[in-house]
Design a protein around this motif. Structure first.
Motif, PDB file in Angstrom:
ATOM      1  N   ASP A  52       0.840  -1.196   0.000  1.00  0.00           N
ATOM      2  CA  ASP A  52       0.000   0.000   0.000  1.00  0.00           C
ATOM      3  C   ASP A  52       0.878   1.250   0.000  1.00  0.00           C
ATOM      4  O   ASP A  52       0.627   2.213  -0.754  1.00  0.00           O
ATOM      5  CB  ASP A  52      -0.912  -0.017   1.228  1.00  0.00           C
ATOM      6  N   SER A  55      -9.430  -5.183   0.168  1.00  0.00           N
ATOM      7  CA  SER A  55      -8.758  -4.449  -0.900  1.00  0.00           C
ATOM      8  C   SER A  55      -7.503  -5.176  -1.370  1.00  0.00           C
ATOM      9  O   SER A  55      -7.224  -5.220  -2.571  1.00  0.00           O
ATOM     10  CB  SER A  55      -8.404  -3.035  -0.419  1.00  0.00           C
ATOM     11  N   HIS A  81      -6.910  -6.473  -5.312  1.00  0.00           N
ATOM     12  CA  HIS A  81      -5.771  -6.180  -6.177  1.00  0.00           C
ATOM     13  C   HIS A  81      -5.060  -7.466  -6.597  1.00  0.00           C
ATOM     14  O   HIS A  81      -4.586  -7.578  -7.740  1.00  0.00           O
ATOM     15  CB  HIS A  81      -4.808  -5.228  -5.471  1.00  0.00           C
ATOM     16  N   THR A 108     -12.561   1.768   6.607  1.00  0.00           N
ATOM     17  CA  THR A 108     -11.995   2.232   5.349  1.00  0.00           C
ATOM     18  C   THR A 108     -13.070   2.800   4.429  1.00  0.00           C
ATOM     19  O   THR A 108     -14.236   2.404   4.505  1.00  0.00           O
ATOM     20  CB  THR A 108     -11.259   1.095   4.614  1.00  0.00           C
ATOM     21  N   SER A 150     -13.646   3.485   0.210  1.00  0.00           N
ATOM     22  CA  SER A 150     -13.121   3.048  -1.083  1.00  0.00           C
ATOM     23  C   SER A 150     -14.068   3.461  -2.189  1.00  0.00           C
ATOM     24  O   SER A 150     -15.283   3.589  -1.974  1.00  0.00           O
ATOM     25  CB  SER A 150     -12.952   1.523  -1.091  1.00  0.00           C
ATOM     26  N   MET A 186     -14.382   1.541  -4.879  1.00  0.00           N
ATOM     27  CA  MET A 186     -14.799   0.328  -5.576  1.00  0.00           C
ATOM     28  C   MET A 186     -16.312   0.208  -5.516  1.00  0.00           C
ATOM     29  O   MET A 186     -16.904   0.289  -4.441  1.00  0.00           O
ATOM     30  CB  MET A 186     -14.142  -0.911  -4.966  1.00  0.00           C
ATOM     31  N   LEU A 201      -3.584   0.574  -2.267  1.00  0.00           N
ATOM     32  CA  LEU A 201      -4.627  -0.446  -2.252  1.00  0.00           C
ATOM     33  C   LEU A 201      -6.019   0.151  -2.454  1.00  0.00           C
ATOM     34  O   LEU A 201      -7.015  -0.563  -2.404  1.00  0.00           O
ATOM     35  CB  LEU A 201      -4.581  -1.244  -0.947  1.00  0.00           C
ATOM     36  N   PHE A 250      -7.848   2.610  -0.786  1.00  0.00           N
ATOM     37  CA  PHE A 250      -8.754   3.011   0.293  1.00  0.00           C
ATOM     38  C   PHE A 250      -8.098   4.098   1.133  1.00  0.00           C
ATOM     39  O   PHE A 250      -6.877   4.299   1.073  1.00  0.00           O
ATOM     40  CB  PHE A 250      -9.126   1.826   1.189  1.00  0.00           C
TER      41      PHE A 250
END
Length: 383
Positions: free
Chosen positions: A107, A305, A309, A342, A344, A346, A361, A363
């Motif tokens: 990260d 996360s 990835h 977190t 994010s 996504m 990563l 977030f």
């Protein structure tokens, strides 16, 4: 450039309602996360899977050997951690401590280089990933079968294309619950079952054969992870693919699992088996044996996360014109740490999670949530 500091935190969330699986009951979610800061002011976050206070102690034990190292030299740092623990911790909880630091370094590296981690791992192989919903744990509901069927239907209504349920109460109860869940979600949703090594070989064969008509996508951890030969024999006694590996550590453990022909699908937990650095090596090993790989994921958005990835980068075998589905585990049980720690970008749409290009990563950590759930205890409950 140097590592300036490594800090670890134990976070705890008391559950509103306890739930259980074949081994234990959960009344809280507890996790150890780690923050690695460079002398440039960049910060990376990681997470370890397992008893949080022991992981924290492991991180603190490794820290003196890592402060001052160049954080971009991830494999070099990984080898320092591995060699420092090799004589007494080739498997188990100190590998989780290594994993947490390693994830944080990836990260951190992504943020320093202003690139998403999947690019640093080798590149994007897909733009979206299909999550399967993990839930359907045991509760004290008097009508457990009905409750499981209702929960499964809720996931299918949300667009999940696959669902994993717990088994391991008894063979008779498991068969009935599988029947009810399959009836609730229909024939088009992939259904996995997970026994958390509740059964011996004879029982696992009996259960597997009984639920074959319900089109089970995989049977996860039917047996103790110690019994490689029994896993291998079970594979010859059922048409259901066998999955396992969340209790394996490092490429060496997975070499044993794969060479013994124990499983069709391996499930390394990135936050336990050596971090992203080692997960890449395990993925290469899986490709040598032609095994599928679906990482085990249980914890906060940091762990999820990292898995995202990783799956974004791996090759799904076999190669063909139309790529098979690459699944990722998406825990749906109560977990304030996962929901609040977190943030994010996504996005979950139409049964898939779309990858974005946020650096690292992908977030940010909610500092208010960190303070809300942070505790400082020397004892540990297995969670």
């Amino acid at each position: 450039m140097k590592i300036k500091s490594i800090e670890s935190f134990i976070l705890c969330d008391k559950l509103k309602e306890s739930f259980s699986f074949s081994q234990w009951e959960y009344s809280e979610r507890r996790i150890c996360i780690v923050k690695v800061t460079s002398d440039t002011g960049h910060v990376g976050w990681g997470e370890g899977y397992g008893p949080a206070s022991i992981i924290k102690a492991g991180i603190e034990n490794l820290t003196p050997f890592l402060v001052g190292q160049n954080p971009l030299h991830i494999e070099t740092i990984w080898n320092i951690m591995y060699r420092r623990t090799l004589d007494y911790a080739r498997r188990g909880i100190l590998v989780s401590a290594i994993s947490a630091i390693d994830v944080a370094l990836w990260d951190l590296k992504g943020k320093i280089m202003e690139q998403p981690v999947y690019l640093l791992l080798g590149g994007k192989k897909r733009d979206s990933i299909v999550p399967y919903a993990t839930g359907l744990y045991f509760t004290k509901n008097k009508d457990l079968g009905d409750a499981l069927a209702k929960e499964a239907k809720e996931y299918s209504d949300l667009g999940y294309k696959a669902i994993k349920m717990k088994v391991g109460l008894s063979i008779e109860e498991d068969i009935e619950h599988v029947r009810m869940v399959r009836g609730a979600i229909g024939p088009d949703i992939d259904l996995m079952i997970d026994a958390n090594h509740a059964y011996n070989l004879r029982e696992a064969i009996k259960l597997a054969r009984a639920v074959e008509p319900y089109n089970i996508y995989w049977f996860e951890e039917p047996l103790s992870p110690e019994y490689y030969e029994q896993y291998s024999e079970l594979r010859t006694k059922t048409t259901i693919p066998i999955a396992g590996g969340e209790c394996e550590y490092l490429r060496y453990g997975f070499q044993t699992l794969l060479s013994s022909k124990s499983v069709d699908i391996i499930q390394p937990d990135i936050c336990a088996t050596g971090g992203l650095t080692e997960a890449k090596r395990i993925a290469t090993l899986a490709s040598v044996y032609g095994a599928e790989i679906v990482p085990h994921t249980w914890g906060t958005g940091i762990a999820f996360s990292a898995a995202m990835h990783f799956v974004t980068n791996i090759d799904c075998l076999p190669g063909r014109l139309k790529e098979p589905i690459c699944y990722i585990e998406h825990d749906r049980t109560e977990n304030g740490l996962r929901e609040e720690l977190t943030n994010s970008r996504m996005a979950y749409e139409n049964g898939a999670i779309k990858i974005d290009d946020t650096v690292g990563l992908g977030f940010t950590v909610n500092e208010d949530a960190l303070e809300k759930y942070k505790i400082d205890k020397t004892h540990e409950l297995w969670t």
